[in-house]
Design a protein around this motif. Structure first.
Motif, short mmCIF file in Angstrom:
data_model
loop_
_atom_site.label_atom_id
_atom_site.label_comp_id
_atom_site.label_asym_id
_atom_site.label_seq_id
_atom_site.Cartn_x
_atom_site.Cartn_y
_atom_site.Cartn_z
N VAL A 54 -6.13 5.53 -2.14
CA VAL A 54 -6.26 4.61 -1.00
C VAL A 54 -6.75 3.26 -1.50
N TYR A 75 -2.24 4.44 5.52
CA TYR A 75 -3.33 5.36 5.20
C TYR A 75 -3.62 6.33 6.35
N ASP A 120 0.81 -1.22 0.00
CA ASP A 120 0.00 0.00 0.00
C ASP A 120 0.85 1.27 0.00
#
Length: 945
Positions: free
Chosen positions: A359, A320, A271
């Motif tokens: 995201v 995030y 991510d």
């Protein structure tokens, strides 16, 4: 994350100070070349460079299981949903044999690779047996590089292909590699493809896509070669200039002065790619995989490291949370982009150009959902989540709860280029409506057009089918194309046939579940904005989803009726084909098939509809196909299957809803609606009428012989705001019985209360009703004067029980373009904007006749022929004869000869009107123009008031 601690706090203080000064109040893209008016859901980019750098960003080496490079020890070739695959069958094929080996590839790059295998099973729940063993085999070195055994329950569903992966290292260039699948005999298995995705290619795709987005902030300059739609298909179709770049690394040198540096992501925390993309957008940099750092920071590039994310995070939540605290305040809040970090390239350029945060949060996981909600809470209602979701239903539902819609676009390749194409879209008009008859009308719809990457890729393949245009079809598309890819939308319109109708994909300008919008005002605004986009993109029908099989709540249907007045109708996802009319304005039908996966499935449902039809009134069947499992030929097959049945009529989706509206007493063209006046108070409208006799009953105003005397059932509303010119008042009425004398039942009239003049009137007799107990329309045409008080009256003669549902005021009740379908011709030809005959090419004869409409309401009518002549002064010969003819009896109802000098000017359209009473409902009417071979005559249209 101790390394980031001090920097986090410092950056947070910095952003808070800037936010306090209002710098991030609008949160729009930072580049002046990206324009984003408040009326647009997505921005406009500047026009692409005259010569684009065209580059390929291949990330996979893929081999079809039935192709020549893959070999087999057992099994056989099979096909599912037009996809070829290799199958192994229990009790038929030999277990513990390879259903795939090869391709002995020697060109796969060295280093870390991810092998993939697209497999299906027929049952994923019976037990958890071992099903197959997959491996990567170095044939040259006689060495297995990676292996894995898959069990039945590792498949998340049965009957669908699922991708399984193996990470391996290709240590030596030129070695022959195999991707093998050994079938263990415990389940039916299908294999569609195998292959490998080298990390080096993935890194390159991410890097050059971020460069593409960075450059697009000022001007789009890179074009990514297409995939299934063809490498240069869109560049050629849109007339874009380009040069193929064989060495894409040369672009780093070419554009070096515009790159501030690199942001390094962490392979171990995937991510971080999304975080790196967000940071790079803010800081005008590009993203880089760790293996590229040395190359990029050295000559000739000498790029500085703006941010190095390696070893800073251990979980995606940490990633995030850091993005939310430190970079979300610096990016736009009008779009949040959702992209799987395993997906390289694609939409990431557009996210960078917009200045959007990226995201990948799953609403099904509580910790991720809580963080996602924090992002959504900061976004104004009516904004967009763009990309895709870990899970479709939960994701679309979650943002719907915040008044945010989803624009599917994750695999889009060239939105930065498309968003800079001309915003001029030439919309084609809706064809002439065919006459409504007692038939079964079928609308075929191709689903999923809300998805922008589908519009770029799969849709284009379907569109390029050799047989396209041979059957009527409603193609769902996204109204957001007006912003994101207007040139593509214009291309589709320019190449559309008369059988191609465009309708809106779910559920307007974005994919949303409107039942989950808790704020009605926000929902109304979304629908009103959708109506604006749909109207500008020529979409007259919308598909509305609430999950894949859900209907819409009453408040949603009523909101569409009130706030999307341009729409002909809606389709909804619950099956069954039921029709609801919202606020007496808008029909909505639950699809008879909501996601048909084959021609057989579509044909079966139509046969079901035929079997259950009573033949007493028109039947409407809406059939939607799944574009990922069907193709255009499936639709051709479906239509051809009913070619011998005269009762089955396939029509465009817009025509379909016009016919449905006509059957239900609604204006065929909602754009002609001036006023809908209910005879009694309803839940959605207050009646403007007064009454001398009768009462509110049976969803209307009713008078009967036993309770009432002669008198006005309704009068009013004394409106003075209706537009000037020709209008039509249509009374919707039913009678209790056709038996007995042909009594005068009602007298309808339209009165100018300002002058006291009756503008038109019509006596309704019992015999003019086609059936008892069924509402029927009676229409009165009149000329209105602006500012005068208008009164609509119905006088009851006390001879039968009568119910009046409503009175509708429209600009007309039917319009036929002279060059369009339905209207016929014996002479002349289509010219721009009309139908023309001239003495040099034509003899005398009917240059226009038709449409043989048996559903024209009884009443007082005006038929207007809009025509022009090339010369209005040479003589005063008769140049044309216009008439209205009852084709059922052969009688000419009214006729008029037009002389040359009755045209006030040459080459200018002029209206000629015939007034008549239509007293034979059910008879077929035609409107004719006879060319007298004296002058060049052009007909624009015929309008029925």
């Amino acid at each position: 994350m101790p390394k980031k601690g001090f920097r986090n706090r410092l950056l947070s203080v910095f952003t808070i100070i800037l936010a306090g000064t209002g710098i991030f109040a609008s949160a729009s893209p930072v580049s002046a070349a990206v324009t984003w008016p408040s009326s647009q859901i997505l921005p406009t980019l500047s026009a692409p460079a005259s010569t684009l750098d065209a580059i390929g960003l291949k990330t996979d080496y893929s081999y079809g299981a039935t192709g020549s490079q893959i070999q087999h020890e057992t099994g056989l070739a099979a096909t599912k949903d037009h996809q070829d695959y290799w199958a192994a069958r229990t009790s038929m094929d030999t277990p513990n044999k390879l259903i795939a080996y090869g391709p002995y590839a020697t060109d796969i790059p060295t280093g870390i690779n991810t092998a993939f295998y697209n497999l299906l099973v027929d049952n994923n729940t019976a037990n958890n047996d071992n099903v197959v063993t997959i491996d990567v085999y170095d044939y040259t070195a006689n060495q297995i590089l990676a292996t894995r055994t898959l069990t039945r329950q590792e498949w998340t569903s049965a009957g669908s292909f699922q991708r399984f992966e193996l990470t391996y290292t290709n240590a030596t260039a030129g070695h022959a590699l195999e991707f093998r699948v050994r079938w263990l005999g415990t389940s039916y298995v299908g294999l569609s493809s195998v292959g490998s995705s080298p990390r080096s290619l993935v890194d390159a795709s991410n890097l050059f896509t971020s460069l593409k987005g960075l450059l697009a902030k000022s001007q789009p300059r890179i074009y990514t070669l297409g995939e299934e739609e063809g490498s240069h298909t869109w560049a050629n179709s849109l007339g874009l200039g380009y040069t193929d770049v064989t060495d894409k690394w040369s672009l780093l040198t070419k554009y070096r002065n515009e790159i501030s540096g690199i942001v390094v992501y962490d392979y171990n925390v995937p991510d971080t790619l999304n975080l790196a993309a967000t940071i790079a957008s803010v800081q005008n940099g590009i993203v880089a995989g760790p293996e590229l750092v040395q190359k990029l920071t050295s000559a000739p590039y000498n790029l500085p490291i703006l941010e190095d994310l390696r070893n800073d995070f251990t979980t995606k939540i940490q990633v995030y949370e850091y993005l939310k605290a430190n970079y979300w305040p610096q990016t736009t809040h009008r779009v949040l982009v959702g992209l799987d970090p395993k997906l390289p390239g694609h939409l990431r350029d557009y996210a960078a150009a917009m200045g959007a945060s990226v995201v990948w949060l799953d609403p099904r996981i509580p910790t991720e959902d809580a963080l996602l909600r924090q992002f959504l809470a900061d976004m104004p209602a009516g904004t967009v989540y763009m990309g895709w979701w870990p899970d479709e239903a939960s994701g679309v539902q979650r943002v719907s709860e915040y008044g945010i819609s989803t624009v599917a676009a994750d695999y889009s390749n060239n939105l930065t280029v498309f968003a800079g194409t001309s915003r001029t879209v030439t919309v084609k008009p809706t064809p002439n409506k065919i006459p409504l008859e007692n038939k079964i009308y079928v609308s075929l719809i191709m689903s999923d057009g809300d998805n922008l990457q589908y519009m770029e890729r799969r849709f284009r393949n379907l569109w390029d089918s050799a047989s396209r245009g041979t059957v009527p079809l409603g193609w769902t598309i996204s109204p957001a194309m007006l912003d994101a890819m207007p040139g593509v939308l214009d291309y589709y319109y320019n190449t559309a046939t008369e059988n191609d109708a465009f309708i809106s994909g779910p559920s307007g300008i974005g994919y949303t579940y409107p039942n989950f919008w808790s704020n009605q005002a926000y929902l109304d605004q979304f629908i009103a904005q959708s109506d604006d986009y749909m109207k500008r993109s020529g979409l007259k029908v919308a598909t509305i989803w609430n999950f894949i099989n859900g209907g819409i709540n009453g408040n949603v249907g009523n909101s569409f009726a009130n706030n999307a007045p341009s729409l002909l109708g809606l389709t909804t996802q619950q099956s069954g084909g039921g029709i609801d009319i919202y606020n007496s304005l808008l029909p909505a039908q639950g699809l008879n098939v909501n996601y048909g996966d084959s021609a057989n499935a579509l044909i079966h449902e139509i046969n079901q509809g035929i079997a259950s039809w009573n033949g007493q009134s028109p039947r409407f069947l809406s059939i939607q196909a799944n574009p990922w499992q069907t193709n255009y030929e499936d639709l051709v097959t479906t239509v051809n299957s009913f070619s011998s049945n005269p009762n089955v009529v396939f029509v465009r989706t817009d025509t379909y809803f016009q016919l449905m509206r006509e059957q239900n007493g609604l204006p065929v063209d909602p754009d002609t609606l001036v006023a809908r006046l209910e005879a009694e108070n309803t839940s959605y409208a207050v009646s403007p009428f007064s009454h001398s006799v009768g009462r509110a009953e049976d969803n209307g105003w009713t008078a009967n012989v036993a309770q009432d005397s002669p008198g006005f059932m309704l009068w009013g509303p004394y409106a003075s705001t209706y537009p000037a010119g020709k209008l039509t008042a249509t009374y919707r009425i039913k009678i209790d019985s056709l038996a007995g004398n042909n009594d005068k039942v009602l007298t309808l009239d339209v009165r100018d209360n300002t002058t006291g003049a009756v503008l038109t009137s019509y006596d309704v007799y019992r015999s003019q009703f086609k059936a008892s107990g069924q509402h029927q329309d009676f229409s009165l045409a009149f000329n209105n004067t602006t500012g005068h008080e208008l009164e609509l009256r119905a006088y009851y003669h006390d001879n039968s029980a009568v119910n009046i549902d409503k009175v509708t005021i429209t600009k007309n009740i039917g319009k036929y373009e002279a060059e369009g379908s339905v209207i016929s011709h014996t002479i002349g030809r289509a010219v721009e904007g009309g139908w023309q005959a001239d003495p040099a090419q034509d003899n005398s004869g009917f240059m226009l006749y038709g449409p043989y409409d048996a559903n024209v309401p009884a009443g007082a009518h005006k038929i207007t022929f809009r025509m022009k002549v090339n010369n209005n002064s040479t003589d005063n010969d008769v140049v044309a004869t216009i008439d209205v003819r009852d084709a059922t009896t052969g009688e000419t109802i009214i006729q008029r000869q037009l002389t040359r000098q009755q045209f006030s000017a040459a080459n200018q359209y002029q209206d000629f009107t015939l007034d008549f009473n239509h007293t034979q409902p059910g008879h077929k009417l035609e409107y004719r123009v006879r060319f007298e071979d004296k002058a060049t005559l052009t007909i624009d249209s015929v309008i029925n008031n």
